[in-house]
Design a protein around this motif. Sequence first.
Motif, short mmCIF file in Angstrom:
data_model
loop_
_atom_site.label_atom_id
_atom_site.label_comp_id
_atom_site.label_asym_id
_atom_site.label_seq_id
_atom_site.Cartn_x
_atom_site.Cartn_y
_atom_site.Cartn_z
N LYS A 98 0.85 -1.18 0.00
CA LYS A 98 0.00 0.00 0.00
C LYS A 98 0.90 1.24 0.00
CE LYS A 98 -0.20 0.30 5.04
NZ LYS A 98 -1.04 0.29 6.25
N PRO A 99 0.40 2.39 -0.41
CA PRO A 99 1.21 3.61 -0.35
C PRO A 99 1.63 3.91 1.09
CG PRO A 99 -0.71 3.95 -1.74
CD PRO A 99 -0.91 2.63 -1.05
N GLY A 100 2.86 4.37 1.27
CA GLY A 100 3.35 4.69 2.60
C GLY A 100 4.07 3.52 3.24
N ALA A 101 4.03 3.47 4.57
CA ALA A 101 4.76 2.46 5.33
C ALA A 101 4.03 1.13 5.32
CB ALA A 101 4.98 2.93 6.76
N ASN A 102 4.78 0.05 5.12
CA ASN A 102 4.25 -1.31 5.16
C ASN A 102 5.08 -2.12 6.15
OD1 ASN A 102 2.29 -1.85 2.53
ND2 ASN A 102 3.80 -0.23 2.18
N THR A 103 4.44 -2.61 7.20
CA THR A 103 5.11 -3.47 8.16
C THR A 103 4.91 -4.92 7.74
OG1 THR A 103 4.76 -1.90 9.97
CG2 THR A 103 5.26 -4.18 10.57
N ILE A 104 6.01 -5.62 7.52
CA ILE A 104 5.96 -7.01 7.07
C ILE A 104 6.47 -7.90 8.21
CG2 ILE A 104 6.64 -8.63 5.29
CD1 ILE A 104 5.10 -6.18 4.25
N THR A 105 5.59 -8.77 8.71
CA THR A 105 5.94 -9.65 9.82
C THR A 105 6.01 -11.09 9.33
OG1 THR A 105 4.84 -8.17 11.40
CG2 THR A 105 5.30 -10.43 12.13
N LEU A 106 7.18 -11.70 9.48
CA LEU A 106 7.39 -13.09 9.08
C LEU A 106 7.48 -13.94 10.34
CD1 LEU A 106 9.34 -11.09 7.17
CD2 LEU A 106 9.67 -13.23 5.97
N ILE A 107 6.78 -15.07 10.34
CA ILE A 107 6.84 -16.01 11.47
C ILE A 107 7.14 -17.40 10.91
CG2 ILE A 107 5.63 -17.03 13.43
CD1 ILE A 107 3.83 -14.59 13.51
N ALA A 108 8.28 -17.96 11.32
CA ALA A 108 8.63 -19.33 10.94
C ALA A 108 8.37 -20.24 12.14
CB ALA A 108 10.09 -19.41 10.52
N THR A 109 7.72 -21.38 11.88
CA THR A 109 7.37 -22.31 12.95
C THR A 109 7.91 -23.70 12.59
OG1 THR A 109 5.35 -21.06 13.40
CG2 THR A 109 5.50 -23.29 14.32
N SER A 110 8.59 -24.32 13.55
CA SER A 110 9.18 -25.64 13.32
C SER A 110 8.15 -26.73 13.60
CB SER A 110 10.38 -25.83 14.24
OG SER A 110 9.95 -25.93 15.59
N PRO A 111 8.42 -27.97 13.17
CA PRO A 111 7.52 -29.09 13.48
C PRO A 111 7.34 -29.29 14.99
CG PRO A 111 9.02 -29.70 11.72
CD PRO A 111 9.50 -28.38 12.25
N GLU A 112 8.32 -28.82 15.78
CA GLU A 112 8.21 -28.92 17.24
C GLU A 112 7.42 -27.76 17.83
OE1 GLU A 112 11.28 -31.13 15.48
OE2 GLU A 112 11.22 -28.93 15.63
N ASN A 113 6.82 -26.94 16.94
CA ASN A 113 6.00 -25.80 17.34
C ASN A 113 6.80 -24.67 17.99
OD1 ASN A 113 3.39 -24.73 17.11
ND2 ASN A 113 2.95 -25.12 19.28
N LYS A 114 8.08 -24.60 17.65
CA LYS A 114 8.89 -23.46 18.08
C LYS A 114 8.83 -22.40 16.98
CE LYS A 114 12.18 -26.04 20.94
NZ LYS A 114 13.62 -26.35 21.17
N SER A 115 8.79 -21.14 17.37
CA SER A 115 8.61 -20.07 16.38
C SER A 115 9.66 -18.98 16.54
CB SER A 115 7.22 -19.44 16.52
OG SER A 115 6.21 -20.39 16.27
N VAL A 116 9.88 -18.26 15.44
CA VAL A 116 10.72 -17.08 15.45
C VAL A 116 10.03 -16.02 14.60
CG1 VAL A 116 12.08 -17.78 13.42
CG2 VAL A 116 13.06 -16.19 15.07
N VAL A 117 10.16 -14.77 15.02
CA VAL A 117 9.49 -13.65 14.34
C VAL A 117 10.53 -12.68 13.81
CG1 VAL A 117 7.86 -11.74 14.58
CG2 VAL A 117 7.49 -13.86 15.86
N LYS A 118 10.32 -12.24 12.58
CA LYS A 118 11.18 -11.20 11.98
C LYS A 118 10.29 -10.15 11.35
CE LYS A 118 15.10 -10.45 8.87
NZ LYS A 118 15.96 -9.89 9.94
N THR A 119 10.59 -8.88 11.62
CA THR A 119 9.79 -7.78 11.09
C THR A 119 10.66 -6.84 10.27
OG1 THR A 119 8.29 -7.87 13.00
CG2 THR A 119 8.27 -5.85 11.68
N ILE A 120 10.17 -6.47 9.10
CA ILE A 120 10.86 -5.50 8.25
C ILE A 120 9.88 -4.41 7.85
CG2 ILE A 120 12.48 -7.22 7.37
CD1 ILE A 120 10.85 -7.29 4.78
N GLN A 121 10.42 -3.29 7.41
CA GLN A 121 9.60 -2.17 6.96
C GLN A 121 9.90 -1.89 5.49
OE1 GLN A 121 7.31 -0.41 8.71
NE2 GLN A 121 7.64 -1.52 10.64
#
Length: 219
Positions: free
Chosen positions: A88-111
């Motif tokens: 979209k015009p302007g700022a876009n917050t992109i949040t990525l979440i990777a989840t393992s088969p063991e249900n462990k997660s990590v979050v990464k955010t970029i603009q």
Amino acid sequence: MRRYVQPLSFALSLVIALLLALPASAQETSTSTGPSINLIIPRSDYVKTSYDRYRLGGHTEPGNTLTVNDEEFKVYPTGAFAGLLDLKPGANTITLIATSPENKSVVKTIQIERTPPLTTTSVDLLTIEDAMMLPTMDVELNAGDVLEVRMKGTPGLEASFSLGRVAKHVPMTEVPFSETKGLRGIYTGIYKVKPTDRLKTTPVKFHLKKSWRKKVSKK
């Protein structure tokens, strides 16, 4: 030097091919502390673009799932992922979440900031804009080198540039709008450095002239 822009579909295929071709050592990261997200495109956590779509590519551990802004993103068997984001015009917050088969997660955010597309300057204004100026940074030149300059401003006027006392009002040419995707008022010029020139810390100064009394300059 001309820059060629690849079609998005081809570019995306190329990204996927490059990611899938990564060696296992580059693709896989130990899961002892949980999953990881390694972005290749973009390489920075903050980017600007004037396009309404942006390529996203990287890798996580094989077997992980990935969501981007709560939507599932395809992860290939190697752990590679690639796709296109709608902006979209302007700022876009992109949040990525990777989840393992063991249900462990990590979050990464970029603009990703989508800037307004450039438009032709109104002929009612006499101005030189900051957009598209070349050179964009200090350059070191020797005798025989060719300096290429560019500016954007009011279309249809007499344009030139100066290099201190070395060169005054070197003519510039307005690029045909057929070569600028319909954008008018883009001027380019060149200067070949002479052996006698003294250009140390010499600024480039641009000029636009509408008439003898109506003119503007900008460094």
